[in-house]
Each structure stands twice: as structure tokens, then as C-alpha cells.
Design an enzyme around this catalytic site. Structure first.
Site, PDB file in Angstrom:
ATOM      1  N   LEU A 280      30.888 -15.321  38.376  1.00 51.98           N
ATOM      2  CA  LEU A 280      30.227 -16.238  39.308  1.00 51.98           C
ATOM      3  C   LEU A 280      29.397 -15.505  40.363  1.00 51.98           C
ATOM      4  CD1 LEU A 280      29.692 -19.086  40.264  1.00 51.98           C
ATOM      5  CD2 LEU A 280      31.858 -19.035  41.510  1.00 51.98           C
ATOM      6  N   HIS A 281      28.134 -15.899  40.476  1.00 56.23           N
ATOM      7  CA  HIS A 281      27.226 -15.311  41.462  1.00 56.23           C
ATOM      8  C   HIS A 281      26.018 -16.220  41.669  1.00 56.23           C
ATOM      9  CE1 HIS A 281      25.514 -14.086  37.582  1.00 56.23           C
ATOM     10  NE2 HIS A 281      24.347 -13.925  38.201  1.00 56.23           N
ATOM     11  N   LEU A 282      25.450 -16.110  42.844  1.00 53.74           N
ATOM     12  CA  LEU A 282      24.147 -16.695  43.161  1.00 53.74           C
ATOM     13  C   LEU A 282      23.154 -15.568  43.407  1.00 53.74           C
ATOM     14  CD1 LEU A 282      25.009 -19.481  45.799  1.00 53.74           C
ATOM     15  CD2 LEU A 282      24.997 -19.680  43.315  1.00 53.74           C
TER      16      LEU A 282
END
Length: 407
Positions: A239-241
Site C-alpha cells: 500500500l502506497h500513494l
């Protein structure tokens, strides 16, 4: 010495060498330093510095593009967040922690009505990490694949740490701000929840909140945040932006919208090459929390139905019949449902993910950059859209989710 990003962008390359000489000096001796110690052997032993912020640091209004942007961006003030991110990011660039050295990117606004911002970024196209083998939007996290537990210590800039709004408020999760070693633009970072949790690339409220608040922490109108789901060109299933600066307005900031529900909680942007769903908030407060819940319900629906999607967060105009000249009075979150795309895609002048759907086109070759037209860009983007019947089904489902909030 001013280490802010937009001065670095605008300075000629010869003057940048001089600026780097000041890297070892924090912008403010009273502030936390986000710079690495001189000896690489000390990097692993150094604690990750905390960037602590509160409600008072979030700026919802008063941020505008200069009339003749991007040329006078050096006149803009910088926030604590901008200063911390830019100084730490530039130091890592000088230390060689990126896969390539990002020079001034040749940029053009494609002639036409859309306003595409095209940039030539040959190095990213050639040297970025190969995408993982993804077969499903809901694919589980695999600790054997590359993930953010495996990055070098120096790649972490700082930890975003939100102060509670009051004594009774729940503590929000900390988010690591990490360099993207294959940057799209200056200041390109990743916002990563605690990596040890092993979360797959599926949007969650905590990381979306951090992304929205990062935009509100910056005083630069061109700091944007985005998310690629699996099947929508996310290359890492952890999970990352993404967050990065771009010194140009984009079409999504002021594109007119049509409400899809009576209360105007969800809108459609019908005039864009890729019509997207618009969620809007004027800034921090209860409306921001409502928007986070609304957006995550929408992305949960898309994930559960194996529909790939991209999301883009930018300062922008309120919904309605706005235009490119409308003020940046709040935060726009644009969500696109699209065809799934698995594996490496090398055809075309650019790959279609979060920034391309928003109007920022990183082009991979000089030949394509010189010949790219608005019509060709629109065709590449629209080739990634859902068939009309499926798009209408998704729209009806998302509107129904909004209606359920009132029950």
C-alpha cells in the site's frame, strides 16, 4: 539559503551546484533536521525523524496559481512541509539514491482544448523497476516480492505524525514519506503506512487521509497526490500513494461537473478525455472525514468487483460550471474506473495511470514527445476506459452507495 523545490526547478543547472553546497545546513536550526548524516554507515542507526503537524497546519483556502504560472513560482511562500520534503529529497538526489539523476524536464502544453502537460522523461521509461506479476485487483501481499520493507534506510525522508484534534480523539496512524527512486518530477515521494503490516495495494481511509492532508500541508498549488490500484499500473503490491510537485495547472482542477445525486456528494466530470467521478471538500473538518469515507466506499466497491481504478488529489475549484480560471478553493478527489492492465506495457507514447488521466503526460521517447498531438493522447487515454455499458453500471452503483449514506 532557500532550499524550496520551485527555486530549484527554476534555477539554471549551473547555479544548482552552488545550492547543493548548503545541503548540510537545515533550513531552520530550531527545526528538526530531515537530512542524512554525512557518513552512510550512520544512516541505518539514525532514527526516522517525525514531521509532527496539527489542524492549524492544514491550509484549505488562499492557495492560487500566479497569473503567469509557472514562471514566478519562486515568489510563493513555502510551508514547513514543503521545506522538509524539498530539502530532504534534494539531498537524497545529490547522494545518488535515485535510479537516475532527474534533470530539467522538457515540457510542452499540447495545442488543443484539453491543456495536456507533456514532459519528456526518458530515464523513467528506461530505468524504473519492472512491475510485479499482478493478476488480480485483489491480489494478496507477497513478502517475497519487492516491498517497502526492503528499501535502503536513506530512502525514508520522515514520518508524518498527526497530532490528535483533542484529548478524546483517536491517534491516527503514522505514514512514512519515502523517495520514489524512479521519479516523475522533482519531489516525487511515496506515502507508505507502516510497511511491516504488509498491506496490499488497496486504498484505506488512513492513507487517503494522509494524502489529503499532505496536499493541505503544502502551500504549492501544484503538489498533488494519487493512487493506482492493482491492474491500473500500480507496480508494487504494497500500500502506497504517490505525491509530487508539478509547476503547471492541470485540466482536472477546474473542469465543469454534473451532480449525480441530489445533495451533490458525487459529481461526474463529463468534459475530460477520461470522465471521472468528482468528490470535493472545502478543507479540513467534518466534510473531509465524510469525503474519505465516501471515496473508500467507492474504491472498496471497485476492488470487490475486480475493477481497476486510479485516483488523483489536487487543489481545485468547487463542483459546477467552473473553468480553468476558477479559484482553487478546496480539494478535488477524482476517481476513474478503467480497464484492467496487467504486466509491462511498452507500446504508446506514455502509460495511462493516475497522472495521465489528470492531464500530466510523462513521455518515454524524444520521437514521441516531438510528434505527440492532443488527438493521439486522447486516443491512448480513452483506449483504457471501461465499455460504455459497464461504465454506466459502475456509475449507478456508486450513486447508490452515496444514497445509502442517508439511510
Amino acid at each position: 539559503m532557500d532550499l524550496c523545490l520551485w527555486l530549484w526547478q527554476l534555477a539554471p543547472p549551473t547555479s544548482r551546484v552552488v545550492q547543493v553546497a548548503f545541503m548540510a545546513v537545515p533550513c531552520d536550526s530550531q527545526e528538526t533536521s530531515y537530512l542524512l548524516p554525512p557518513n552512510p554507515e550512520d544512516w541505518e542507526r539514525q532514527d526516522i525523524p517525525d514531521f509532527v503537524y496539527g489542524q492549524k497546519d492544514l491550509v484549505g483556502k488562499g492557495i492560487q496559481w500566479p497569473r503567469d504560472a509557472p514562471s514566478p513560482l519562486d515568489t510563493l511562500p513555502q510551508s514547513r512541509f514543503d521545506s522538509a520534503l524539498c530539502s530532504a529529497w534534494m539531498q537524497r538526489a545529490e547522494l545518488g539514491l535515485f535510479r537516475y539523476r532527474l534533470e530539467d524536464l522538457q515540457t510542452q502544453i499540447l495545442p488543443g482544448s484539453v491543456g495536456f502537460v507533456a514532459q519528456l522523461n526518458i530515464e523513467r521509461g528506461a530505468q524504473r523497476r519492472r512491475p510485479q506479476n499482478i493478476q488480480s485487483v485483489r491480489q494478496a501481499f507477497d513478502p517475497e516480492q519487492f516491498n517497502f520493507n526492503k528499501i535502503r534506510p536513506g530512502e525514508v525522508l520522515f514520518r508524518l505524525q498527526r497530532q490528535p484534534n483533542g484529548p478524546a480523539a483517536a491517534k491516527q496512524e503514522d505514514i512514512l514519506v519515502v523517495i520514489n527512486v524512479s521519479p516523475l518530477e522533482w519531489g516525487h515521494v511515496l506515502l507508505v503506512p507502516e510497511p511491516a503490516h504488509g498491506l496490499p495495494q488497496r486504498l484505506l481511509p488512513g492513507v487517503l487521509r494522509a494524502g489529503l492532508e499532505a496536499v493541505l500541508l503544502s502551500l504549492h498549488p501544484g503538489f498533488r497526490v494519487g493512487f493506482n490500484s492493482l491492474g491500473a499500473l500500480a507496480s508494487v503490491n504494497h500500500l502506497h500513494l504517490h505525491g509530487y510537485y508539478l509547476a503547471h495547472p492541470l485540466p482536472v482542477e477546474g473542469a465543469p461537473s454534473t451532480p449525480l445525486d441530489p445533495k451533490g456528494c458525487i459529481h461526474l466530470l463529463p468534459s475530460l478525455p477520461a470522465p471521472g467521478f468528482l468528490f470535493y471538500t472545502s478543507g479540513p473538518g467534518p466534510d473531509l472525514e465524510a469525503l474519505i469515507n465516501r471515496v473508500c466506499r467507492a474504491t472498496d466497491y471497485l476492488s470487490d468487483h475486480e475493477i481497476a481504478h486510479n485516483l488523483f488529489v489536487t487543489r481545485g475549484a468547487p463542483p459546477g460550471q467552473t473553468s480553468s480560471s476558477s479559484g482553487l478553493t478546496g480539494i478535488r478527489v477524482i476517481l476513474w474506473a478503467r480497464k484492467s492492465s496487467f504486466g509491462i506495457k511498452e507500446s504508446g507514447a506514455f502509460n495511462v495511470a493516475l497522472c495521465e488521466l489528470a492531464g500530466h503526460l510523462p513521455v518515454k521517447t524524444s520521437q514521441d514527445f516531438g510528434s505527440l498531438t492532443e488527438a493521439a493522447a486522447v486516443a491512448l487515454i480513452q483506449d483504457c476506459l471501461l465499455p460504455q455499458t459497464q461504465a454506466e453500471e459502475v456509475q449507478a452503483a456508486l450513486v447508490a452507495l452515496v444514497a445509502q449514506e442517508e439511510l
